[in-house]
Design a protein around this motif. Structure first.
Motif, PDB file in Angstrom:
ATOM      1  N   LEU A   1       0.696  -0.855  -0.429  1.00  0.00           N
ATOM      2  CA  LEU A   1       0.385   0.260   0.226  1.00  0.00           C
ATOM      3  C   LEU A   1       1.352   1.473   0.396  1.00  0.00           C
ATOM      4  O   LEU A   1       1.904   1.670   0.984  1.00  0.00           O
ATOM      5  N   ASP A   2       0.877   2.030  -1.422  1.00  0.00           N
ATOM      6  CA  ASP A   2       2.254   2.668  -1.473  1.00  0.00           C
ATOM      7  C   ASP A   2       1.397   4.230  -1.896  1.00  0.00           C
ATOM      8  O   ASP A   2      -0.244   4.274  -2.049  1.00  0.00           O
ATOM      9  N   ALA A   3       2.239   5.086  -2.095  1.00  0.00           N
ATOM     10  CA  ALA A   3       1.206   6.345  -2.490  1.00  0.00           C
ATOM     11  C   ALA A   3       0.116   6.608  -4.534  1.00  0.00           C
ATOM     12  O   ALA A   3       0.050   7.119  -3.952  1.00  0.00           O
TER      13      ALA A   3
ATOM     14  N   PRO B   1      13.008   5.228  -4.828  1.00  0.00           N
ATOM     15  CA  PRO B   1      12.399   5.240  -3.197  1.00  0.00           C
ATOM     16  C   PRO B   1      11.398   4.503  -2.988  1.00  0.00           C
ATOM     17  O   PRO B   1      11.676   3.211  -4.227  1.00  0.00           O
ATOM     18  N   ASN B   2      10.999   4.835  -1.937  1.00  0.00           N
ATOM     19  CA  ASN B   2       9.751   3.873  -1.223  1.00  0.00           C
ATOM     20  C   ASN B   2       8.646   3.105  -2.108  1.00  0.00           C
ATOM     21  O   ASN B   2       7.987   4.707  -2.035  1.00  0.00           O
TER      22      ASN B   2
ATOM     23  N   TYR C   1       4.434  -0.560   8.382  1.00  0.00           N
ATOM     24  CA  TYR C   1       4.852   0.636   8.038  1.00  0.00           C
ATOM     25  C   TYR C   1       6.359   1.012   8.035  1.00  0.00           C
ATOM     26  O   TYR C   1       6.381   0.879   9.185  1.00  0.00           O
ATOM     27  N   ILE C   2       7.306   0.958   7.227  1.00  0.00           N
ATOM     28  CA  ILE C   2       8.409   0.577   7.354  1.00  0.00           C
ATOM     29  C   ILE C   2       8.895   2.862   6.546  1.00  0.00           C
ATOM     30  O   ILE C   2       8.753   2.749   5.393  1.00  0.00           O
TER      31      ILE C   2
ATOM     32  N   ARG D   1       6.574   5.075   1.915  1.00  0.00           N
ATOM     33  CA  ARG D   1       5.868   6.720   1.368  1.00  0.00           C
ATOM     34  C   ARG D   1       6.943   6.374   0.441  1.00  0.00           C
ATOM     35  O   ARG D   1       8.457   6.295   1.313  1.00  0.00           O
ATOM     36  N   PRO D   2       7.300   7.745  -0.473  1.00  0.00           N
ATOM     37  CA  PRO D   2       8.255   7.854  -1.049  1.00  0.00           C
ATOM     38  C   PRO D   2       9.219   8.366  -0.072  1.00  0.00           C
ATOM     39  O   PRO D   2      10.634   7.749  -0.298  1.00  0.00           O
ATOM     40  N   LYS D   3       9.294   9.220   0.205  1.00  0.00           N
ATOM     41  CA  LYS D   3      10.270  10.065   1.326  1.00  0.00           C
ATOM     42  C   LYS D   3       9.542   9.651   2.955  1.00  0.00           C
ATOM     43  O   LYS D   3       8.242  10.362   3.451  1.00  0.00           O
ATOM     44  N   PHE D   4       9.840  10.682   4.559  1.00  0.00           N
ATOM     45  CA  PHE D   4       9.722  10.906   5.233  1.00  0.00           C
ATOM     46  C   PHE D   4       9.365  12.033   4.994  1.00  0.00           C
ATOM     47  O   PHE D   4      10.366  13.218   5.511  1.00  0.00           O
ATOM     48  N   ASP D   5       8.101  12.685   5.640  1.00  0.00           N
ATOM     49  CA  ASP D   5       7.539  13.470   6.264  1.00  0.00           C
ATOM     50  C   ASP D   5       6.582  13.932   7.197  1.00  0.00           C
ATOM     51  O   ASP D   5       5.980  12.633   6.564  1.00  0.00           O
ATOM     52  N   VAL D   6       6.607  14.338   8.065  1.00  0.00           N
ATOM     53  CA  VAL D   6       5.551  14.215   9.529  1.00  0.00           C
ATOM     54  C   VAL D   6       4.483  13.963   8.591  1.00  0.00           C
ATOM     55  O   VAL D   6       3.152  13.493   9.531  1.00  0.00           O
TER      56      VAL D   6
END
Length: 537
Positions: free
Chosen positions: A50-52, A88-89, A237-238, A265-270
């Motif tokens: 389950l991704d973006a 990216p993820n 969720y990694i 998700r492609p990159k970490f964002d809060v």
């Protein structure tokens, strides 16, 4: 020429020892793709990723994997070839991981964001024959710049571009058009090479650590199995890059070993991370402490009720952060100590993460030794040495590292410092190379950081050395806080907790946030460069 011809894939753990672990049930003696395909056949409709971009079932992901495997084989990729992946993820990163395994090749994932120098080093030393990379990442033209390296890398034959057409590169669309009916899986030796893990670069060049199918599935897979427990339909969720050492618990472990759902998700964002927790309902999260320090600062009025376990690794976890995550999010917090070098230990799901927990010998047996490799008694600090089912095969393209860190019985010298308490809990106090030497006194940044993290105004902290003409090095505390923190307040806080004054920082710098590297961990080098640029004049 295959890497095996140069003996670059030789396993430094004795074969008899590997076979004893298989006999004991630590190894399943299956390859990564075979296990994944079994899940896809048994539970085809279960959500795999389950991704973006949306949802992909196990059956849908398997078809994608088979198309890519046919395409890779058509490009001449075969058993024991190294294929680098810089994506990216997302589901495509997982699909390429599995497709590389399906043709019997070796995956070399490395995070997007690494520059030309590190990419060239990895590709050169691994003798990769192909690279799968994004067309661009921000302003960096990944595929074009990798394509420019072809003339300097004799082994590199193909660059596969994801995200658009790039001159001289094979578009991923060409592989996606391949007929899955032409797919025939390879049957690699489960004790043979499957993946090269890349460190975050504490050496002059990033270390590349070679893992077998069995070590990933039976070693790291057992670690994840303890975290998942009896959760009926785990959703993991990694947050760190799949291409990092901690992220290797994604494709080969979460999907292939356990048949769970992987959230990416492609990159970490809060804000994106909190939205993913609300919408995708993960039961387990793998992240680094800094990420959750940011998340807890912004988690008010967010629904985090799906969370059962937050496993924090990649950096030291202090008790204050663990308590804050547990209280803010209402879930168990697990402190994970591990590295690409082949060591893993973590606290129990219901335990207090004030140590690294008791080592599980079914994953890795841990010893504490002195400089002469003599085992030390409980309470004495020494180097952490590890050997067990998760132990890697060797370092790739670096015989000097094998000579320095690998022992004759297959054990790995981690370079980390720690000790056991009387109850058998491992306490990690830092790394040999991270020790700051102030006028002959050894100072562990991790020790000071753990104490500073308990200050109510400090949300995150990293301690770095600054050069000094008299003492050699002095300690600088870089903190994330909402207000200025005078040095006297910081040292008073440390004194109240019993830290000896000789270890006090002699400078405090307040930052809005700490810079993260491509692997998702605090980039200490970037912090040092930032502090050096702000040096008092």
């Amino acid at each position: 020429m295959k890497l095996v011809a140069d003996q670059l894939l030789e396993d430094l753990v004795p074969h008899e020892l590997r076979r004893s672990w298989a006999a004991a049930g630590n190894y399943l003696d299956r390859d990564i793709y075979a296990l994944f395909h079994e899940h896809a056949t048994t539970n085809p409709g279960r959500t795999a990723v389950l991704d973006a971009d949306g949802v992909l079932s196990y059956a849908e992901l398997d078809v994608l994997v088979q198309r890519l495997a046919v395409g890779l084989a058509g490009l001449g990729v075969g058993e024991r070839d190294v294929v680098a992946v810089q994506l990216p993820n997302g589901h495509l990163a997982c699909a390429f991981d599995l497709a590389i395994a399906a043709v019997g090749a070796i995956a070399l994932p490395y995070p997007v964001g690494r520059g030309d120098r590190e990419a060239w080093s990895l590709l050169s030393r691994s003798r990769a024959v192909a690279v799968v990379t994004a067309t661009s990442y921000g302003d960096y033209l990944c595929a074009e710049r990798t394509r420019a390296m072809l003339g300097d890398l004799p082994s590199l034959r193909t660059v596969i571009a994801v995200g658009g057409e790039v001159a001289g590169c094979v578009p991923v669309s060409a592989l996606l058009r391949c007929d899955p009916a032409r797919f025939t899986p390879s049957t690699p030796d489960p004790d043979g090479p499957a993946r090269i893990l890349v460190t975050s670069g504490s050496e002059a060049e990033p270390k590349m650590v070679l893992y077998s199918h069995n070590a990933l599935i039976g070693g790291r897979g057992r670690f994840m199995g303890v975290l998942l427990g009896k959760t009926p339909e785990p959703r993991v969720y990694i947050m760190v890059p799949l291409a990092s050492s901690y992220g290797s618990n994604g494709t080969a472990v979460t999907l292939a070993t356990h048949g769970a759902t992987l959230i990416l998700r492609p990159k970490f964002d809060v804000d994106i991370a909190l939205a993913a927790i609300e919408e995708d309902r993960p039961t387990h999260v793998l992240a680094v402490p800094t990420m959750f320090r940011m998340i807890t600062d912004n988690s008010a009025r967010r629904d985090t009720s799906s969370l059962r376990v937050v496993a924090l690794g990649g950096a030291a976890l202090d008790p204050a952060t663990a308590d804050r995550v547990r209280e803010s999010l209402g879930c168990s917090v697990v402190n994970v100590y591990g590295s690409a070098d082949g060591v893993n230990c973590h606290t129990a799901v219901d335990g207090l993460p004030h140590s690294a927990g008791r080592p599980n010998p079914d994953v890795a047996r841990v010893s504490i030794v002195d400089d002469d490799l003599r085992v030390l008694p409980d309470g004495e600090v020494g180097e952490i040495v590890s050997l067990g089912p998760m132990s890697p095969m060797r370092y790739v393209g670096a015989p000097e590292l094998n000579a320095r860190y690998r022992l004759t019985d297959g054990s790995v010298r981690t370079g980390d410092l720690g000790h056991f308490d009387a109850d058998g809990h491992l306490h990690v106090v830092g790394r040999r190379k991270d020790i700051i030497i102030r006028g002959g006194l050894n100072i562990s940044p991790a020790e000071v950081e753990g104490l500073l993290a308990t200050h109510p105004a400090i949300r995150d902290v990293v301690c770095v050395p600054v050069s000094d003409p008299v003492l050699g090095e002095r300690l600088c505390a870089c903190v994330v806080a909402d207000r200025d923190l005078p040095l006297v307040e910081v040292t008073a806080h440390l004194a109240a907790q019993g830290l000896e004054p000789r270890k006090f920082p002699e400078r405090v710098v307040v930052l809005g946030e700490l810079p993260l590297g491509p692997a998702g961990k605090v980039d200490r080098r970037a912090v040092q460069e930032l502090i050096a640029s702000r040096a008092p004049r």
